[in-house]
Design a protein around this motif. Sequence first.
Motif, PDB file in Angstrom:
ATOM      1  N   LYS A 172       0.824  -1.208   0.000  1.00 39.04           N
ATOM      2  CA  LYS A 172       0.000   0.000   0.000  1.00 39.04           C
ATOM      3  C   LYS A 172       0.860   1.261   0.000  1.00 39.04           C
ATOM      4  O   LYS A 172       0.540   2.254  -0.656  1.00 39.04           O
ATOM      5  CB  LYS A 172      -0.930   0.000   1.218  1.00 39.04           C
ATOM      6  CG  LYS A 172      -2.047  -1.013   1.144  1.00 39.04           C
ATOM      7  CD  LYS A 172      -2.932  -0.938   2.381  1.00 39.04           C
ATOM      8  CE  LYS A 172      -4.068  -1.949   2.292  1.00 39.04           C
ATOM      9  NZ  LYS A 172      -4.940  -1.902   3.508  1.00 39.04           N
TER      10      LYS A 172
ATOM     11  N   THR B  21       0.688   7.752  -6.498  1.00 41.53           N
ATOM     12  CA  THR B  21      -0.568   8.480  -6.684  1.00 41.53           C
ATOM     13  C   THR B  21      -0.323   9.794  -7.438  1.00 41.53           C
ATOM     14  O   THR B  21       0.594  10.558  -7.106  1.00 41.53           O
ATOM     15  CB  THR B  21      -1.208   8.781  -5.320  1.00 41.53           C
ATOM     16  OG1 THR B  21      -1.448   7.552  -4.634  1.00 41.53           O
ATOM     17  CG2 THR B  21      -2.520   9.522  -5.494  1.00 41.53           C
TER      18      THR B  21
ATOM     19  N   ASN C 169      -5.940   5.443  -8.958  1.00 44.81           N
ATOM     20  CA  ASN C 169      -4.879   5.983  -8.110  1.00 44.81           C
ATOM     21  C   ASN C 169      -4.627   7.465  -8.404  1.00 44.81           C
ATOM     22  O   ASN C 169      -3.487   7.879  -8.682  1.00 44.81           O
ATOM     23  CB  ASN C 169      -3.594   5.167  -8.287  1.00 44.81           C
ATOM     24  CG  ASN C 169      -2.623   5.383  -7.126  1.00 44.81           C
ATOM     25  OD1 ASN C 169      -3.007   5.879  -6.065  1.00 44.81           O
ATOM     26  ND2 ASN C 169      -1.362   5.034  -7.350  1.00 44.81           N
TER      27      ASN C 169
ATOM     28  N   ARG D  27     -10.799   3.176  -9.422  1.00 46.96           N
ATOM     29  CA  ARG D  27     -10.075   2.510  -8.334  1.00 46.96           C
ATOM     30  C   ARG D  27      -9.215   3.539  -7.620  1.00 46.96           C
ATOM     31  O   ARG D  27      -8.404   4.224  -8.245  1.00 46.96           O
ATOM     32  CB  ARG D  27      -9.177   1.394  -8.865  1.00 46.96           C
ATOM     33  CG  ARG D  27      -9.885   0.315  -9.638  1.00 46.96           C
ATOM     34  CD  ARG D  27      -8.957  -0.867  -9.850  1.00 46.96           C
ATOM     35  NE  ARG D  27      -9.457  -1.708 -10.914  1.00 46.96           N
ATOM     36  CZ  ARG D  27      -9.073  -1.620 -12.181  1.00 46.96           C
ATOM     37  NH1 ARG D  27      -8.173  -0.720 -12.541  1.00 46.96           N
ATOM     38  NH2 ARG D  27      -9.572  -2.416 -13.095  1.00 46.96           N
ATOM     39  N   SER D  28      -9.419   3.605  -6.328  1.00 41.63           N
ATOM     40  CA  SER D  28      -8.623   4.514  -5.487  1.00 41.63           C
ATOM     41  C   SER D  28      -8.640   5.928  -6.051  1.00 41.63           C
ATOM     42  O   SER D  28      -7.593   6.567  -6.226  1.00 41.63           O
ATOM     43  CB  SER D  28      -7.177   3.998  -5.364  1.00 41.63           C
ATOM     44  OG  SER D  28      -7.152   2.722  -4.785  1.00 41.63           O
TER      45      SER D  28
ATOM     46  N   ASN E 149     -12.770   1.798  -3.403  1.00 42.50           N
ATOM     47  CA  ASN E 149     -11.943   2.757  -2.661  1.00 42.50           C
ATOM     48  C   ASN E 149     -12.001   4.140  -3.313  1.00 42.50           C
ATOM     49  O   ASN E 149     -10.983   4.827  -3.456  1.00 42.50           O
ATOM     50  CB  ASN E 149     -10.494   2.258  -2.578  1.00 42.50           C
ATOM     51  CG  ASN E 149      -9.704   2.995  -1.513  1.00 42.50           C
ATOM     52  OD1 ASN E 149     -10.267   3.463  -0.522  1.00 42.50           O
ATOM     53  ND2 ASN E 149      -8.389   3.118  -1.735  1.00 42.50           N
ATOM     54  N   THR E 150     -13.189   4.550  -3.715  1.00 45.92           N
ATOM     55  CA  THR E 150     -13.401   5.823  -4.402  1.00 45.92           C
ATOM     56  C   THR E 150     -14.347   6.694  -3.580  1.00 45.92           C
ATOM     57  O   THR E 150     -15.397   6.205  -3.129  1.00 45.92           O
ATOM     58  CB  THR E 150     -13.978   5.590  -5.804  1.00 45.92           C
ATOM     59  OG1 THR E 150     -13.021   4.865  -6.574  1.00 45.92           O
ATOM     60  CG2 THR E 150     -14.290   6.902  -6.499  1.00 45.92           C
TER      61      THR E 150
END
Length: 737
Positions: free
Chosen positions: A472, A479, A498, A517-518, A538-539
């Motif tokens: 992670k 990012t 990301n 995603r993310s 994960n948004t």
Amino acid sequence: MDDDGRYRDGRSDFIRGAKDIAKVAKKQVGKKVGRGMDKMTDEYTRRSYKRFEEEDDDDEYGGMASNDGGYYRNDSRANDDEGHSDSTEGHDEDDEIYEGEYQGIPRADSGKAGAMDGAAAAQAQQFRDLTAYEGERRKDQEELAQQYESILQECGHGKFQWTLYFVLGLALMADGVEIFVVGFVLPSAEKDMCLSEPNKGMLGLIVYLGMMVGAFVWGGLADRIGRRQTLLISLSINSVFAFFSSFVQGYVSFLFCRLASGVGIGGSIPIVFSYYSEFLAQEKRGEHLSWLCMFWMIGGIYASAMAWAIIPHYGWSFQMGSAYQFHSWRVFVLVCAFPSVAAISALTTMPESPRFFLENGKHDEAWMILKQVHDTNMRAKGYPERVFSVTTIKTVKQMEDLVNLGDGAAWHEKWRIKLTTLFHQVWRNFQTVFSPQFRRTTYMMMAVWFSMSFSYYGLTVWFPDMIKYLQKQEYASRTKVFVKEKVEHVTFNFTLENQVHRQGEYFNDKFMNLRMRSMVFEDSLFEECYFEDITSSNTFFKNCTFIATLFYNTDLFKYRLVNCRLINSTFLHNKEGCLLSDVSDENNAYMVYFVSFLGTLAVLPGNIVSALLMDKIGRLRMLAGSSLISCISCFFLSFGNSESAMIALLCLFGGISIASWNSLDVLTVELYPSDKRTTAFGFLNALCKLAAVLGISIFTSFVGITKAVPILFASVALATGSYLALKLPETRGQVLQ
């Protein structure tokens, strides 16, 4: 006055005489009761335990053959009792007054006092008889242990033991699989069943709780109803509920099935090692019990390989509407029940432990099984003409709880009484593990088992969590951040991953058929935008404003919109339920399975070394040495700052510590007698699972915070276990108690 004095003197003499006679009466009552107890004990002993006595024993005691083929001792005390008839009883010196000459009238409480003293005397005599009986039972067990070892030497080690090795190995393999199942399916099941973090944690620990209960229950039952029968029952429960758990849909039902499955498989380790040890001669026991431990490793490899091959293939799934879904992870759960089913099928062809039969007075059944072992091994070695020379085997005196059920009792009442009696027998047997004879050994073993389990399970779960944490961190370092961007009249139909968008403005944009995603949008404005067929993970949208925006067939539920304002915006046909991760997560899944595969495979060298050296250097040196080296290896964890380093340290720790587990299993089997072996092993294994739960909970709470605390806890626990192990008695070269 003279008449009054003579009257008082005569009355005093009469009272004194009555008191003397009452004392004699009390004494005679105690003697009568004690003599009756002696007669009953002698008769029970003569009838029950001389059936299989050899002729030389008969010559030694001057016995005479009875009609039923047994032998009766020419006991002088028994002859005295038989010659003591009613006609001559009155001529005994002690019985003269009691039989014919007592004419006084006792006081009102003297009869009661006599009865109470007689009962006390009977209880004292019964206690003395019970103590003597226990002494005889221990003597029988010692004689049986020596004779049983010589019988196993005659039977040899060959085809029968190797067949039993693979059969029991399947049961041990099923235990190894059970440990990994929930951990492998959790990433998929959490989305399939919409699991929260507390629910995920409970699902991860429920298997250990079930195994803790199962180890205690099945271990106690195996000493009462037999190793083979108890193992069949426990594996059957495991198979049935493992099968059901692959089909149930709700979280609660899945949790219950995994709990019941864990209860079933909890009996495998204490029963398998005890069962197999009772077919092994002294010089083979340590080595072959260590070889048996390899099947636990094979179970872990099997689970890792099946997860690798099945779970990422989401095309194997099917569903019936939105109510019933059967995804690939459920296929994996089903496949993991195969070792348990195979063990049940194979175990039905194997006999019960003959040592268990002999401990419970079943001579003929034990003799037939030992003859089968002898003949099977001799035929396989090319000596079919060799005859099993043993004719009689020592059996242990029994003390059964006799319950008169009556002919008219209902079936449920009979079962209730039987189960109650069985429970009391198991509980009494468990209490003897803490008797003065075994108390010190039990407390020492509890400390060693707890320290080993606390450190081992805590670290083996901490390692993967640390790897995920490092992943992670590495993912977060990549990012991309966008600030104050303005996007108008653009269609997004590709994956967004990301990214962080701050203070952005989006006007008349379309987000269609894409995955997020993310993704994080902060303080952004969406005006006249259109979201269709969105799948997210994960948004989140934080402090955003939506004006005249339409959401159609998306999973952007309200909890993903944090402190957002919705002005003239609409949600239509939201997606229901929790969706599985998409195929792009395959790399992460493969990584988890690959790490578990390597960690399990790494114990192979430790298994081989412990098997080859177990009978050469002894159990205690193996246990203490392996624990000490594992303690030293813990300090290398501070250098695990990368994913590859953590994987290498996981393999190192697993390869070293497995020798401790093998020697601890062998030591536990050999420290307790046969009638308490699985009870003690089951209790210690239950304590092991409790320590595992504590270790996992404590160690994982420090992931991402510090490494020092887990390293310190593990090192102290292993060092303590190593020190205490040296205080235990060495069992190498001793017969099985």
